[in-house]
Design an enzyme around this catalytic site. Structure first.
Site, PDB file in Angstrom:
ATOM      1  CG  LEU A 254      -2.161  -0.893   1.149  1.00 57.46           C
ATOM      2  CD1 LEU A 254      -3.016  -0.713   2.393  1.00 57.46           C
ATOM      3  CD2 LEU A 254      -3.006  -0.633  -0.105  1.00 57.46           C
ATOM      4  CB  CYS A 264       6.689  -9.921 -12.884  1.00 54.41           C
ATOM      5  SG  CYS A 264       8.053 -11.085 -13.038  1.00 54.41           S
ATOM      6  CE  LYS A 327      11.966  -5.927  -6.277  1.00 55.35           C
ATOM      7  NZ  LYS A 327      11.043  -6.897  -5.737  1.00 55.35           N
TER       8      LYS A 327
HETATM    9  C1  UDX Z   1       6.490  -9.442  -8.460  1.00 55.81           C
HETATM   10  C2  UDX Z   1       5.734 -10.257  -7.408  1.00 55.81           C
HETATM   11  O1  UDX Z   1       5.807  -9.586  -6.147  1.00 55.81           O
HETATM   12  C3  UDX Z   1       6.325 -11.654  -7.313  1.00 55.81           C
HETATM   13  O2  UDX Z   1       5.590 -12.436  -6.391  1.00 55.81           O
HETATM   14  C4  UDX Z   1       6.269 -12.299  -8.685  1.00 55.81           C
HETATM   15  O3  UDX Z   1       6.852 -13.577  -8.649  1.00 55.81           O
HETATM   16  C5  UDX Z   1       6.988 -11.434  -9.710  1.00 55.81           C
HETATM   17  O4  UDX Z   1       6.447 -10.107  -9.699  1.00 55.81           O
HETATM   18  P1  UDX Z   1       8.820  -8.126  -8.486  1.00 55.81           P
HETATM   19  O5  UDX Z   1       8.533  -7.804  -9.920  1.00 55.81           O
HETATM   20  O6  UDX Z   1      10.186  -8.580  -8.105  1.00 55.81           O
HETATM   21  O7  UDX Z   1       7.819  -9.286  -7.979  1.00 55.81           O
HETATM   22  O8  UDX Z   1       8.513  -6.811  -7.645  1.00 55.81           O
HETATM   23  P2  UDX Z   1       7.545  -6.345  -6.484  1.00 55.81           P
HETATM   24  O9  UDX Z   1       8.288  -6.311  -5.212  1.00 55.81           O
HETATM   25  O10 UDX Z   1       6.253  -7.064  -6.510  1.00 55.81           O
HETATM   26  O11 UDX Z   1       7.303  -4.832  -6.927  1.00 55.81           O
HETATM   27  C6  UDX Z   1       6.706  -4.549  -8.193  1.00 55.81           C
HETATM   28  C7  UDX Z   1       6.591  -3.064  -8.410  1.00 55.81           C
HETATM   29  O12 UDX Z   1       5.598  -2.513  -7.550  1.00 55.81           O
HETATM   30  C8  UDX Z   1       7.862  -2.255  -8.139  1.00 55.81           C
HETATM   31  O13 UDX Z   1       8.013  -1.313  -9.172  1.00 55.81           O
HETATM   32  C9  UDX Z   1       7.593  -1.578  -6.813  1.00 55.81           C
HETATM   33  O14 UDX Z   1       8.284  -0.359  -6.667  1.00 55.81           O
HETATM   34  C10 UDX Z   1       6.080  -1.353  -6.905  1.00 55.81           C
HETATM   35  N1  UDX Z   1       5.412  -1.221  -5.598  1.00 55.81           N
HETATM   36  C11 UDX Z   1       5.434  -2.275  -4.724  1.00 55.81           C
HETATM   37  C12 UDX Z   1       4.724  -0.063  -5.288  1.00 55.81           C
HETATM   38  O15 UDX Z   1       4.677   0.887  -6.074  1.00 55.81           O
HETATM   39  N2  UDX Z   1       4.086   0.022  -4.078  1.00 55.81           N
HETATM   40  C13 UDX Z   1       4.093  -0.991  -3.173  1.00 55.81           C
HETATM   41  O16 UDX Z   1       3.473  -0.831  -2.108  1.00 55.81           O
HETATM   42  C14 UDX Z   1       4.784  -2.179  -3.504  1.00 55.81           C
END
Ligand code: UDX
Length: 437
Positions: A254, A264, A327
Site C-alpha cells: 500500500l 512481471c 525497485k
Molecule cells: C512481483 C511479485 O511480487 C512476485 O511475487 C512475482 O513472482 C513477480 O512479480 P517483483 O517484480 O520482483 O515481484 O517486484 P515487487 O516487489 O512485486 O514490486 C513490483 C513493483 O511494484 C515495483 O516497481 C515496486 O516499486 C512497486 N510497488 C510495490 C509499489 O509501487 N508500491 C508498493 O506498495 C509495492
C-alpha cells in the site's frame, strides 16, 4: 537428486543455484553461450543479493554447472523449465514461444519416470497443451506446473524458503510418483512446514496470474486514493497506515508513489486480460485495464508535477533523477517507472541526469540519450529539481544539508513517499510528495 534447469534468466539462474545449495546435482541450460560461460565462471548475469555466493558455492562443490547443450540434461530426474514469457510486441498477450521451444527440446532427453516441471508464468491452458504433446513426445514422463512467486531483490530467500508450494497436477495415476519426486526436491522446505497445495493445471497457472493481479490492484488502489488525497488535501501515507491496520487489508503493498513496473506485474496483468478474452471471460478482468491505466497515469502525473515545480516549463531545466531501476536491490530497468519518467522529462526539454547504485549499465542501453552519473552527490550538482523515484537506502540516507549546497534550487519531489519530510524542510528544502498535501 539430479536436476536440470532450462533457461538461466532471472528465475532459472536463481533456481539452479538454490537447488544446488539444497544439495542437488544441478545442470543449468541456456541457449546464450556467453551467459553460460559467465555462469560457469561464477558471474551472475544480473544483480541479485546472495546469488554470487550461491553460484560460487555450487560451482566449487561441483554440484552446479551450466551448459548450452540440451542433451546434457538426460541423466536428470527432474527438469525445471524457467524460460521467459515476454509480452508480444503490439499486443497484450504473452509470447510462449520460448516455453514451447524449451519443452520440445527437452522431450527427446527425458527418461521414463522423469518429471518436467513448468515454472514459467504462462497463460492458463498452456500446461494441458504441453501435457498432450508429452503423450507422444515423452511418453512415461509426467508434467507438473509449479509456479514461482519470487521477488527480485529477495529471489534467493524466496526460492530457498518459499511461503507456499503449488503443484499443478494431471488427474492421471502417474501424477502421484511425480509429485513424490518433486517433494524430494523440495524436502528442506516441506520439512520446515511450508504449505503445499495440490491443484489441477489450470488452477496452478491461475494462482500466479491471480496473485500478481491482486498485488497490482493493491498498488493501483492506493495510487487511486493518492489522487483523491491530492484533490482533497488528505495524506495517503497516513490513510494507508490506518486502513492497513485492519488485518483483512494489511499494510503491505500500500505504498503510494509512481506505481509498479518491472518484468512481471505489468506484462502479467496484460497477458491475463488477453487470455481471459480468448476464453470469453474478458468482462471478469476489465478492472485490470483500470489498474493498468491508474498505474501509467502516475508517470505522467510526476512529469506534470515536475513541470509545475520548474515554473511551468521543463525546457532548459536540469533535473536529477535518483533511481533508474524499477525497485531497489535490483539492476532491472524493465518497464521501470523511474526511467520512463526520466525519459519523458528529457523529451519535453529538460536535461536529465540519472543516478542509481546498480542500474546504470542497463539504463544506458535502454535510454542512451539520458545523462548518467554513478555518484548521487555529483548527479545533484546544479539541479533545478531532484526527484526520488526509486527508494534505494542510499538515497534515503542522503544528507539534505550537503546536497542543498550544490543544487541550483532546493526542490525535491519524493515519488515513493520514502523520505522523512522534516529532515528536508528543516534545511529549507521545498519538499513535495505524491498524495500528500
Ligand atoms: C512481483 C511479485 O511480487 C512476485 O511475487 C512475482 O513472482 C513477480 O512479480 P517483483 O517484480 O520482483 O515481484 O517486484 P515487487 O516487489 O512485486 O514490486 C513490483 C513493483 O511494484 C515495483 O516497481 C515496486 O516499486 C512497486 N510497488 C510495490 C509499489 O509501487 N508500491 C508498493 O506498495 C509495492
Amino acid at each position: 537428486m539430479k536436476i536440470s534447469v532450462i533457461g538461466c534468466g532471472y528465475l532459472g539462474a536463481v533456481h539452479a543455484a538454490s537447488m544446488a545449495k539444497l544439495g542437488h546435482e544441478v545442470i543449468g541450460i541456456d541457449t546464450d553461450t556467453a551467459r553460460v560461460a559467465a555462469l560457469n565462471n561464477g558471474q551472475a548475469p544480473f544483480f541479485e543479493p546472495g546469488l554470487p555466493e550461491l553460484l560460487h558455492e555450487g560451482l566449487s562443490s561441483k554440484k552446479l554447472s551450466f551448459s548450452s547443450t540440451i542433451s546434457d540434461v538426460q541423466t536428470a530426474e527432474v527438469h525445471f523449465v524457467c524460460v521467459g514469457t515476454p509480452q508480444k510486441p503490439g499486443e497484450y498477450a504473452a509470447d510462449v514461444q520460448y516455453v514451447d521451444a524449451a519443452f520440445t527440446a527437452l522431450f527427446p532427453y527425458m527418461q521414463a519416470g522423469s518429471v518436467a516441471v513448468g515454472k514459467s508464468t504462462v497463460p492458463v491452458g498452456t500446461a494441458s497443451r504441453i501435457a498432450q504433446l508429452m503423450v507422444t513426445q515423452a511418453p512415461n514422463s509426467h508434467l507438473i506446473w509449479n509456479p514461482e512467486f519470487l521477488r527480485e531483490g529477495h529471489a534467493v530467500s524466496d526460492t530457498l524458503t518459499p511461503d507456499r508450494l503449488v503443484y499443478g497436477l494431471s488427474d492421471e495415476l502417474s501424477a502421484v510418483p511425480a509429485a513424490a519426486k518433486l517433494d524430494e526436491v523440495y524436502a528442506a522446505a516441506l520439512s520446515a512446514g511450508t504449505p503445499r497445495l495440490q491443484v489441477n493445471y489450470a488452477t496452478a497457472e491461475l494462482v500466479k496470474s491471480a496473485a500478481n493481479s491482486f498485488l497490482a490492484t493493491k498498488i493501483s488502489f492506493i495510487n487511486a486514493m493518492a489522487e483523491v488525497c491530492e484533490a482533497s488535501g488528505a495524506d495517503v501515507t497516513a490513510l494507508a497506515d490506518a486502513i492497513g491496520m485492519d488485518d483483512r487489508i494489511g499494510r503491505k503493498f500500500l505504498n503510494a508513489g509512481i506505481g509498479f513496473g518491472g518484468g512481471c506485474l505489468p506484462k502479467d496483468i496484460r497477458a491475463f486480460m488477453a487470455r481471459a478474452g480468448e476464453l470469453g471471460a474478458d468482462q471478469a478482468l476489465t478492472f485490470l485495464r483500470e489498474v493498468d491505466a491508474i498505474n501509467m497515469r502516475r508517470r505522467s502525473k510526476v512529469v506534470e508535477r515536475t513541470r509545475e515545480l520548474c515554473g511551468g516549463s521543463l525546457i532548459g531545466k536540469r533535473i536529477t533523477v535518483l533511481g533508474a531501476t524499477f525497485k531497489p536491490n535490483s539492476d532491472d530497468v524493465r518497464d521501470s517507472p523511474a526511467l520512463s519518467i526520466a525519459a519523458q522529462l528529457q523529451l519535453q526539454g529538460a536535461t536529465v541526469t540519472v543516478t542509481d547504485p546498480q542500474g546504470l549499465a542497463n539504463a544506458r542501453v535502454r535510454f542512451p540519450e539520458l545523462k548518467y552519473e554513478q555518484d548521487a552527490m555529483m548527479a545533484c550538482r546544479n539541479a533545478d529539481a531532484v526527484l526520488l523515484l526509486t527508494e534505494w537506502p542510499e538515497f534515503i540516507a542522503l544528507d539534505p544539508l550537503a546536497i542543498g549546497e550544490i543544487v541550483a534550487s532546493k526542490t525535491i519531489l519524493d515519488g515513493r513517499n520514502a523520505l522523512e519530510p522534516k529532515k528536508w524542510t528543516q534545511h529549507n528544502w521545498d519538499y513535495y510528495a505524491l498524495g500528500r498535501s
